[in-house]
Motif scaffolding. Structure first.
Motif, PDB file in Angstrom:
ATOM      1  N   UNK A  28     -30.091 -57.838  11.168  1.00  0.00           N
ATOM      2  CA  UNK A  28     -29.841 -57.084   9.936  1.00  0.00           C
ATOM      3  C   UNK A  28     -30.390 -55.662  10.022  1.00  0.00           C
ATOM      4  N   UNK A  29     -31.510 -55.515  10.737  1.00  0.00           N
ATOM      5  CA  UNK A  29     -32.077 -54.160  10.846  1.00  0.00           C
ATOM      6  C   UNK A  29     -31.166 -53.260  11.664  1.00  0.00           C
ATOM      7  N   UNK A  30     -30.726 -53.728  12.817  1.00  0.00           N
ATOM      8  CA  UNK A  30     -29.894 -52.892  13.680  1.00  0.00           C
ATOM      9  C   UNK A  30     -28.535 -52.609  13.053  1.00  0.00           C
ATOM     10  N   UNK A  31     -27.982 -53.583  12.319  1.00  0.00           N
ATOM     11  CA  UNK A  31     -26.650 -53.418  11.745  1.00  0.00           C
ATOM     12  C   UNK A  31     -26.661 -52.635  10.428  1.00  0.00           C
ATOM     13  N   UNK A  32     -27.732 -52.757   9.650  1.00  0.00           N
ATOM     14  CA  UNK A  32     -27.727 -52.202   8.300  1.00  0.00           C
ATOM     15  C   UNK A  32     -28.953 -51.359   7.973  1.00  0.00           C
ATOM     16  N   UNK A  33     -30.146 -51.972   8.033  1.00  0.00           N
ATOM     17  CA  UNK A  33     -31.321 -51.319   7.471  1.00  0.00           C
ATOM     18  C   UNK A  33     -31.807 -50.131   8.298  1.00  0.00           C
ATOM     19  N   UNK A  34     -31.436 -50.063   9.558  1.00  0.00           N
ATOM     20  CA  UNK A  34     -31.883 -48.952  10.404  1.00  0.00           C
ATOM     21  C   UNK A  34     -31.371 -47.611   9.882  1.00  0.00           C
ATOM     22  N   UNK A  35     -30.239 -47.620   9.191  1.00  0.00           N
ATOM     23  CA  UNK A  35     -29.700 -46.387   8.618  1.00  0.00           C
ATOM     24  C   UNK A  35     -30.693 -45.782   7.626  1.00  0.00           C
ATOM     25  N   UNK A  36     -31.272 -46.613   6.782  1.00  0.00           N
ATOM     26  CA  UNK A  36     -32.266 -46.143   5.814  1.00  0.00           C
ATOM     27  C   UNK A  36     -33.500 -45.606   6.521  1.00  0.00           C
ATOM     28  N   UNK A  37     -33.939 -46.299   7.567  1.00  0.00           N
ATOM     29  CA  UNK A  37     -35.162 -45.906   8.267  1.00  0.00           C
ATOM     30  C   UNK A  37     -34.928 -44.793   9.283  1.00  0.00           C
ATOM     31  N   UNK A  38     -33.699 -44.360   9.467  1.00  0.00           N
ATOM     32  CA  UNK A  38     -33.441 -43.279  10.414  1.00  0.00           C
ATOM     33  C   UNK A  38     -33.846 -41.914   9.866  1.00  0.00           C
ATOM     34  N   UNK A  39     -34.199 -41.850   8.582  1.00  0.00           N
ATOM     35  CA  UNK A  39     -34.734 -40.615   7.998  1.00  0.00           C
ATOM     36  C   UNK A  39     -36.225 -40.563   8.282  1.00  0.00           C
ATOM     37  N   UNK A  40     -36.684 -39.641   9.114  1.00  0.00           N
ATOM     38  CA  UNK A  40     -38.102 -39.639   9.511  1.00  0.00           C
ATOM     39  C   UNK A  40     -39.067 -39.277   8.393  1.00  0.00           C
ATOM     40  N   UNK A  41     -38.599 -38.478   7.421  1.00  0.00           N
ATOM     41  CA  UNK A  41     -39.469 -38.033   6.331  1.00  0.00           C
ATOM     42  C   UNK A  41     -38.964 -38.635   5.029  1.00  0.00           C
ATOM     43  N   UNK A  42     -39.700 -39.555   4.406  1.00  0.00           N
ATOM     44  CA  UNK A  42     -39.237 -40.130   3.132  1.00  0.00           C
ATOM     45  C   UNK A  42     -39.060 -39.053   2.062  1.00  0.00           C
ATOM     46  N   UNK A  43     -37.960 -39.133   1.364  1.00  0.00           N
ATOM     47  CA  UNK A  43     -37.657 -38.259   0.229  1.00  0.00           C
ATOM     48  C   UNK A  43     -36.950 -39.119  -0.812  1.00  0.00           C
ATOM     49  N   UNK A  44     -36.906 -38.688  -2.073  1.00  0.00           N
ATOM     50  CA  UNK A  44     -36.183 -39.478  -3.079  1.00  0.00           C
ATOM     51  C   UNK A  44     -34.745 -39.775  -2.664  1.00  0.00           C
ATOM     52  N   UNK A  45     -34.071 -38.822  -2.027  1.00  0.00           N
ATOM     53  CA  UNK A  45     -32.709 -39.081  -1.559  1.00  0.00           C
ATOM     54  C   UNK A  45     -32.688 -40.134  -0.459  1.00  0.00           C
ATOM     55  N   UNK A  46     -33.804 -40.276   0.259  1.00  0.00           N
ATOM     56  CA  UNK A  46     -33.892 -41.330   1.273  1.00  0.00           C
ATOM     57  C   UNK A  46     -33.842 -42.696   0.602  1.00  0.00           C
TER      58      UNK A  46
END
Length: 639
Positions: A149-167
């Motif tokens: 699930x991480x590689x297929x889906x959740x990695x997209x969310x975590x690919x932003x290195x700096x958390x922001x509200x848009x993240x």
């Protein structure tokens, strides 16, 4: 309409995707015309607008570095890659608005008139959230960190290195469907047991978004003293530091808002509270001292809105007049007056280059104010205070931008160096590199040029450099004395190549114009067809002539290893800065210990140019950018 991946079917529509809200608007308008009151379509539209506003305001605050620079958890900046990845952050609002409308159509009972207020509903929704939404999200989130699930889906969310509200809002459609269910449980539950109310829905949805933004804001806002006085609170509300640990380590702190579930699931990171305490205690200290500062000023009222803390996406593109930004003009005008009355230099943006922090500070003055005689003293005081502050902090180099180094204002920075001879910070105007960039763009087979702004610092240096190359320079000036002074600086055998002209008509046969002073359409009309206009004037001249070509402002592309750059410098392309900005950065990278103020040293033009190329800076030009000295082929592909 959508696939369970990172791509959304309506993304290719661009801004037209908001037309998906059109049916809600039409339905709401018909209901209001029929005197049916505010129907559910109108409520969905209002909630969607408020949700978008919540995320936008949070993101604006996160980019107000002048307010939160010492509270930032991860110090790196948000780069263009992350901004582009999160460009369609609001897809989830469209999705959830459509799901809400679909649910209301399928289950008519949900469309029954709800009261505006029901106190029991607030109690019910809190209980349902704690017992339903929190554990569901926690366990689903842990599952999303499994390999598949991480590689297929959740990695997209975590690919932003700096958390922001848009993240927080940037996720795959599968994850957004899960979040929809997490939010729906308390709302539907409260309605079905008879305790629902309109205010309950508004408050819960907006509170949910508010806390999601809080967790991803990368700015520690919660003081540690609260948890010292009420220790139980640390299990009821996560902090930005707490969730930032999840993004950096990704093996702990999975909760939605309540760390209680991480404690129960044995996934609470042991460093969470101590790191939060450290961040809170150090929030009043200067943690990051820049090595280099570019001291800019506001150009005009319209362009003043081209900053990250207003619209991050707009600031990530070169400045241009955008119709949807025009309503901000009155607000910007009021802000200009307030800044004029009471304000000081502030931090606007930053990036990192080879481990060194480069910042842009802004003098709170607009371009027109530099030409007001009574404003001169106040502007110089602002610049002086900025230089002294940089000196106290330990900044190595401060570069003066545009009008901050105006000859009539402070002698190109000479005023401050003479006043404070013991400055440790090096003050530079960066114009040596500006001259080098302008000269590099002139074709080697050119025999004659027409130069406006000929007696300025830059004009003088360009004229002297070209005459040494045996190129005839038609110098437009009304001051014969200043022309003769410059001519005497040239070698005796080169003085004949400097020619005084007082009218634009003298250049009617010259096809190479170097513009250092604003010229009108009428003045441009004296140029023959096929003329190329080089320019070092800010703002750039208007492109009136269709039968001529216009060069870029003197600028350079930053080295490819720049990090954390996410905004454009005025009209410059991504990754491109004004030559005086680059000149200051080169001064720092070279470790030069002299001030670069006052008149330009013509002998240093080639030295600075070669140093810039050595450090990876590249010119921005329509041609192949071949160095006269090194015959370097430079790749100038646009981002």
């Amino acid at each position: 309409m959508l696939t369970l991946s990172s791509a959304w079917r309506w993304e290719h529509l661009g801004s037209l995707k908001y037309l998906l809200f059109a049916p809600f608007l039409v339905k709401g308008l018909f209901s209001s015309l029929e005197d049916d009151g505010m129907d559910w379509c109108t409520h969905i539209l209002i909630i969607c607008a408020l949700r978008a506003t919540t995320y936008s305001f949070w993101t604006s605050y996160c980019n107000m570095y002048f307010l939160n620079r010492n509270r930032r958890i991860i110090q790196q900046g948000v780069d263009f890659k992350q901004i582009d990845k999160e460009w369609h952050w609001d897809n989830f609002i469209i999705l959830q608005g459509m799901i809400a409308s679909l649910g209301l159509y399928i289950f008519p009972v949900l469309r029954e008139l709800l009261p505006v207020w029901n106190t029991r509903g607030f109690i019910a929704i809190i209980i349902l959230h704690i017992l339903g939404s929190e554990p569901l999200y926690y366990w689903a989130h842990r599952c999303f960190h499994g390999d598949y699930l991480f590689s297929k889906y959740h990695s997209f969310h975590h690919s932003s290195p700096i958390p922001q509200p848009f993240t927080a809002a940037s996720a795959t459609s599968l994850e957004q469907l899960l979040l929809t269910a997490v939010m729906a449980i308390p709302i539907l539950g409260s309605i079905l047991i008879g305790y629902g109310s309109i205010s309950m829905i508004y408050v819960y949805v907006l509170s949910f978004d508010f806390l999601r933004c809080l967790g991803h804001c990368n700015v520690e806002l919660i003081p540690h003293q609260i948890f010292d006085i009420f220790p139980v609170f640390k299990y009821l509300l996560h902090t930005p530091t707490y969730h930032s640990i999840h993004h950096t380590e990704m093996d702990s702190n999975y909760c939605l808002f309540m760390p209680l579930y991480d404690a129960l699931g044995n996934t609470l990171n042991n460093k969470s509270w101590e790191l939060h305490r450290i961040m809170s205690i150090n929030s009043g200290k200067n943690k990051c001292v820049p090595n280099f500062v570019f001291l800019a000023h506001v150009v005009d009222i319209t362009s003043s809105t081209h900053v990250q803390f207003i619209f991050r996406s707009v600031a990530s593109m070169p400045y241009d007049t955008r119709v949807f930004m025009l309503p901000l003009w009155p607000v910007a005008f009021v802000v200009m007056l307030l800044m004029w009355a009471k304000s000081k230099v502030f931090l606007l943006s930053f990036y990192n280059l080879r481990g060194k922090l480069h910042q842009t500070w802004v003098v709170p003055r607009f371009g027109f104010q530099y030409f007001l005689p009574f404003a001169k003293r106040g502007i110089n005081k602002q610049i002086e205070d900025a230089i002294l502050r940089a000196d106290r902090l330990g900044v190595k180099v401060i570069s003066l931008a545009a009008l901050n180094k105006n000859e009539a204002l402070n002698g190109g920075g000479l005023l401050f160096v003479n006043k404070y001879p013991n400055l440790k910070v090096r003050v530079v105007h960066g114009n040596t590199l500006t001259a080098a960039v302008t000269l590099n763009e002139i074709n080697e087979d050119v025999a004659e040029v027409f130069l406006t702004g000929a007696t300025s610092k830059l004009g003088r240096a360009i004229a002297l450099y070209l005459c040494r190359r045996k190129i005839r320079v038609l110098m437009l000036t009304s001051s014969a004395d200043r022309f003769q002074k410059i001519q005497k600086e040239a070698p005796a055998d080169c003085q004949k190549y400097l020619v005084l002209v007082t009218k634009y008509q003298a250049a009617k046969h010259c096809k190479t114009w170097i513009v250092g002073k604003w010229i009108t359409a009428k003045e441009q009309n004296w140029a023959p067809p096929g003329t190329h206009f080089h320019q070092f004037v800010v703002p750039p001249i208007f492109t009136f002539r269709k039968d001529c070509t216009y060069g870029d402002l003197a600028a350079m592309r930053l080295p490819t290893d720049v990090e954390g750059l996410g905004c454009c410098e005025y009209t410059m392309d991504r990754g491109v800065v004004h030559a005086c900005h680059a000149g200051g950065a080169v001064h720092h990278l070279e470790g030069w210990t002299h001030h670069e103020v006052g008149a330009l040293q013509v002998d240093r033009i080639d030295i600075v140019w070669e140093a810039a190329l050595k450090h990876g800076f590249r010119p921005v030009s329509d041609k192949n950018n071949i160095s006269r000295k090194q015959n370097l082929n430079v790749n100038n592909n646009n981002i």
